[in-house]
Design an enzyme around this catalytic site. Structure first.
Site, PDB file in Angstrom:
ATOM      1  N   ARG A  47       6.707  -3.660 -21.814  1.00 23.49           N
ATOM      2  CA  ARG A  47       5.680  -4.129 -20.888  1.00 23.49           C
ATOM      3  C   ARG A  47       5.339  -3.124 -19.798  1.00 23.49           C
ATOM      4  NH1 ARG A  47       8.329  -9.908 -19.897  1.00 23.49           N
ATOM      5  NH2 ARG A  47       9.990  -8.401 -19.630  1.00 23.49           N
ATOM      6  N   LEU A 179      29.668  -3.960 -38.493  1.00 23.17           N
ATOM      7  CA  LEU A 179      29.580  -3.635 -39.916  1.00 23.17           C
ATOM      8  C   LEU A 179      29.218  -2.171 -40.152  1.00 23.17           C
ATOM      9  CD1 LEU A 179      27.930  -6.857 -41.301  1.00 23.17           C
ATOM     10  CD2 LEU A 179      30.286  -6.093 -41.557  1.00 23.17           C
ATOM     11  N   GLY A 180      28.853  -1.474 -39.079  1.00 27.37           N
ATOM     12  CA  GLY A 180      28.539  -0.059 -39.217  1.00 27.37           C
ATOM     13  C   GLY A 180      29.715   0.838 -38.859  1.00 27.37           C
ATOM     14  N   HIS A 239      31.129 -10.362 -34.473  1.00 26.16           N
ATOM     15  CA  HIS A 239      31.880  -9.150 -34.834  1.00 26.16           C
ATOM     16  C   HIS A 239      33.217  -9.471 -35.520  1.00 26.16           C
ATOM     17  CE1 HIS A 239      28.786  -7.316 -32.567  1.00 26.16           C
ATOM     18  NE2 HIS A 239      29.351  -7.324 -31.377  1.00 26.16           N
ATOM     19  N   GLN A 361      39.172   0.967 -33.612  1.00 23.49           N
ATOM     20  CA  GLN A 361      38.760   1.871 -32.536  1.00 23.49           C
ATOM     21  C   GLN A 361      39.610   1.683 -31.310  1.00 23.49           C
ATOM     22  OE1 GLN A 361      34.810   0.182 -31.864  1.00 23.49           O
ATOM     23  NE2 GLN A 361      35.538  -0.818 -30.043  1.00 23.49           N
ATOM     24  N   LEU A 388      48.172   6.960 -41.271  1.00 20.58           N
ATOM     25  CA  LEU A 388      46.965   7.703 -41.621  1.00 20.58           C
ATOM     26  C   LEU A 388      46.024   7.644 -40.430  1.00 20.58           C
ATOM     27  CD1 LEU A 388      44.862   9.105 -43.368  1.00 20.58           C
ATOM     28  CD2 LEU A 388      44.426   6.945 -44.508  1.00 20.58           C
ATOM     29  N   SER A 389      46.120   8.671 -39.608  1.00 19.32           N
ATOM     30  CA  SER A 389      45.255   8.734 -38.427  1.00 19.32           C
ATOM     31  C   SER A 389      44.079   9.634 -38.746  1.00 19.32           C
ATOM     32  CB  SER A 389      46.030   9.299 -37.242  1.00 19.32           C
ATOM     33  OG  SER A 389      46.882   8.326 -36.736  1.00 19.32           O
ATOM     34  N   ARG A 453      47.234  -8.827 -20.026  1.00 13.56           N
ATOM     35  CA  ARG A 453      47.078  -9.109 -21.461  1.00 13.56           C
ATOM     36  C   ARG A 453      46.252 -10.373 -21.715  1.00 13.56           C
ATOM     37  NH1 ARG A 453      49.887  -7.452 -25.603  1.00 13.56           N
ATOM     38  NH2 ARG A 453      50.000  -9.526 -26.534  1.00 13.56           N
TER      39      ARG A 453
HETATM   40  C1  BG6 Z   1      28.481  -6.097 -28.001  1.00 11.46           C
HETATM   41  C2  BG6 Z   1      28.840  -7.096 -26.948  1.00 11.46           C
HETATM   42  O1  BG6 Z   1      27.919  -6.768 -29.111  1.00 11.46           O
HETATM   43  O2  BG6 Z   1      29.648  -5.396 -28.402  1.00 11.46           O
HETATM   44  C3  BG6 Z   1      29.481  -6.407 -25.763  1.00 11.46           C
HETATM   45  O3  BG6 Z   1      27.683  -7.793 -26.518  1.00 11.46           O
HETATM   46  C4  BG6 Z   1      30.634  -5.537 -26.207  1.00 11.46           C
HETATM   47  O4  BG6 Z   1      29.947  -7.361 -24.819  1.00 11.46           O
HETATM   48  C5  BG6 Z   1      30.233  -4.641 -27.379  1.00 11.46           C
HETATM   49  O5  BG6 Z   1      31.030  -4.737 -25.107  1.00 11.46           O
HETATM   50  C6  BG6 Z   1      31.441  -3.918 -27.952  1.00 11.46           C
HETATM   51  O6  BG6 Z   1      31.034  -2.976 -28.908  1.00 11.46           O
HETATM   52  P1  BG6 Z   1      31.934  -1.711 -29.230  1.00 11.46           P
HETATM   53  O7  BG6 Z   1      31.236  -1.045 -30.351  1.00 11.46           O
HETATM   54  O8  BG6 Z   1      31.987  -0.890 -27.979  1.00 11.46           O
HETATM   55  O9  BG6 Z   1      33.282  -2.241 -29.600  1.00 11.46           O
END
Ligand code: BG6
Length: 481
Positions: A47, A179-180, A239, A361, A388-389, A453
């Site tokens: 916009r 998924l990527g 996720h 990750q 396996l790193s 934690r």
């Molecule tokens: C996003 C969430 O989908 O994924 C965020 O909305 C989160 O809150 C992020 O921080 C985390 O993604 P990644 O790839 O950094 O683990």
């Protein structure tokens, strides 16, 4: 070009997602030659009243990892079009710009990829505008949409129906960027291309599975958005549930996207209703200091939820899905914990079980915790690992960004790593009753210290359903000397 020229249209071009993820991913694809000068043109749409250069300046700082030459070349391929999200005028103008580019390129089957980096409230109107004004008259038109896809089963189904009237399922790419990720994509290979795992991957050998996401920062300025959704909708329902599917599903008939997604739907439909006593919610102290968060918010920033799969493979095995913000560390991993050794002669039970960890990750890795003889003269055992790193094993490989890979998949027309409509529905079916109970305040979030934690009740829940913590052992990501 042979393939037909490509127009990528980023809607919501001046927003956060576009700046941080979409444009950088396009830039990396460009720098590596996956999308090329002469065949690609990028249109930013939003916009704000901006010039082409105005948009280029806004995103320039986010484009890293290639030469200055690539960068200025890439920026020259970007044009800006301003307009609203619900009036024909802007989209007509957009269509005119795209068509002009296509004509000047003289390709016979041009390709149009629309990326909706927008809040979902405007999806229906934007999709309608695209459908009315911007469809490709000859080649393909594809649309990438981002979560959140609704807030519960009904709203998600409504959104799906609205989009379904405008586009075919094979034109819609619902992104779940997990998924990527390299190690998420590896799950299928790991499970179905290794004889070692095939006979072990079931209730006879596995005691429990955890899928964990931790972040060491809070909602940082996104409080207003986040409070509407909470950690279950933000992380777990999408996720972590996608990761769950890949860990728990049966072997697909083939690698065809439809075959894979059929198996995902099947395992989602086998999940039992979630029980309240197998849920722990938390909210970090200080979350409500954000002025955009209501003072009485019950929105969880942490949740641990046990899923139970009612099928032959998994009956009795708890899947603990856990996610939290403002915790002590940042990581995402899958932990497959095996059962105790029957008739143990080493009395090593206290030392720990075999645990296979897939670290998504950071510091991508897979490692298997083993009990070994402690090297030396004594006959003693200790915990060690087969490791396996990726940083060690694949020293010269750059692991691509999730968005980079997924945008490339869209260009290639591969829907394997995208969420199908019935899959989305099945995912919402699992969490909707719990989400409604949370929204109605029937399940309360327990406060926890930022940097901790999370609530201790979550550790107690994991232990109660069978997870056994290994004491005195910690895996340290190996680093190059
Ligand atoms: C996003 C969430 O989908 O994924 C965020 O909305 C989160 O809150 C992020 O921080 C985390 O993604 P990644 O790839 O950094 O683990």
């Amino acid at each position: 070009s042979e393939q037909g020229c490509l127009s990528v249209i980023v809607l919501g071009a001046s927003g956060d997602l576009a700046k941080k993820k979409t444009f950088p991913a396009l830039f990396h694809l460009f720098a590596q030659g996956f999308i090329q000068s002469g065949e690609v043109h990028i249109f930013g749409y939003a916009r704000s009243n901006l010039s082409d250069d105005g948009l280029r300046e806004r995103i320039r700082g986010y484009l890293k990892g290639a030469s200055e030459e690539h960068l200025s070349d890439f920026l020259q391929h970007i044009k800006y079009v301003s307009g609203s999200y619900d009036s024909g005028e802007g989209f007509e103008k957009l269509n005119k710009e795209i068509s002009e580019y296509e004509k000047s390129n003289k390709s016979e089957s041009p390709r149009r990829l629309f990326y909706l980096a927008l809040p979902p409230s405007v999806y229906p109107s934007v999709c309608k505008m695209i459908r009315t004004y911007c469809m490709n008259p000859s080649g393909w038109t594809r649309v990438i949409v981002e979560k959140p896809f609704g807030k519960d089963l009904d709203s998600a189904e409504e959104l799906s129906a609205q989009l379904g009237e405008l586009f075919d399922e094979n034109q819609l790419y619902r992104i779940d960027h997990y998924l990527g990720k390299e190690l998420v994509q590896n799950l299928l290979v790991l499970r179905f291309a290794n004889r070692l795992f095939l006979p072990l991957w079931n209730r006879d050998n596995i005691d429990n599975i955890q899928i964990v996401f931790r972040e060491d920062f809070g909602t940082d300025g996104r409080g207003g958005y986040f409070d509407q959704y909470g950690i279950i909708r933000d992380i777990i329902q999408n996720h972590l549930l996608q990761v769950f599917c890949l860990v728990a599903m049966e072997k697909p008939v083939s690698l065809k996207p439809e075959h894979i997604r059929d198996e995902k739907v099947k395992v989602l439909q086998s999940v039992n209703p979630i029980k309240h006593d197998e849920v722990v919610l938390g909210q970090y102290e200080g979350y409500k200091d954000d002025p955009t968060v209501p003072d009485d918010s019950n929105t969880p920033t942490f949740a641990s939820v046990v899923l139970r799969v009612h099928n032959e493979r998994w009956e009795g095995v708890p899947f603990i899905l856990k996610a939290g913000k403002a915790l002590s560390s940042r990581k995402a991993e899958v932990r497959v914990q095996f059962k105790d050794v029957p008739g143990d002669i080493f009395k090593c039970k206290r030392q720990g079980r075999n645990e296979f960890v897939i670290r998504l990750q950071p510091s991508e890795a897979m490692y298997m915790k083993l009990t070994v003889k402690k090297p030396g003269l004594e006959m003693a055992t200790e915990q060690s690992e087969l490791d396996l790193s990726y940083g060690m094993r694949y020293q010269n490989v750059k692991i691509p960004e999730a968005y980079e890979r997924l945008i490339l998949d869209t260009i290639r027309g591969d829907q394997q790593h995208f969420v199908r409509r019935d899959e989305l529905k099945a995912a919402w079916q699992i969490f909707t009753p719990l989400l409604h109970d949370i929204d109605e305040g029937k399940v309360k979030s327990i406060p926890y210290q930022p940097g901790s934690r999370g609530p201790k009740e979550a550790d107690e829940l994991s232990e109660r359903v069978g997870y056994m913590q290994t004491h005195g052992y910690i895996w340290i990501p190996p680093t190059l000397a």
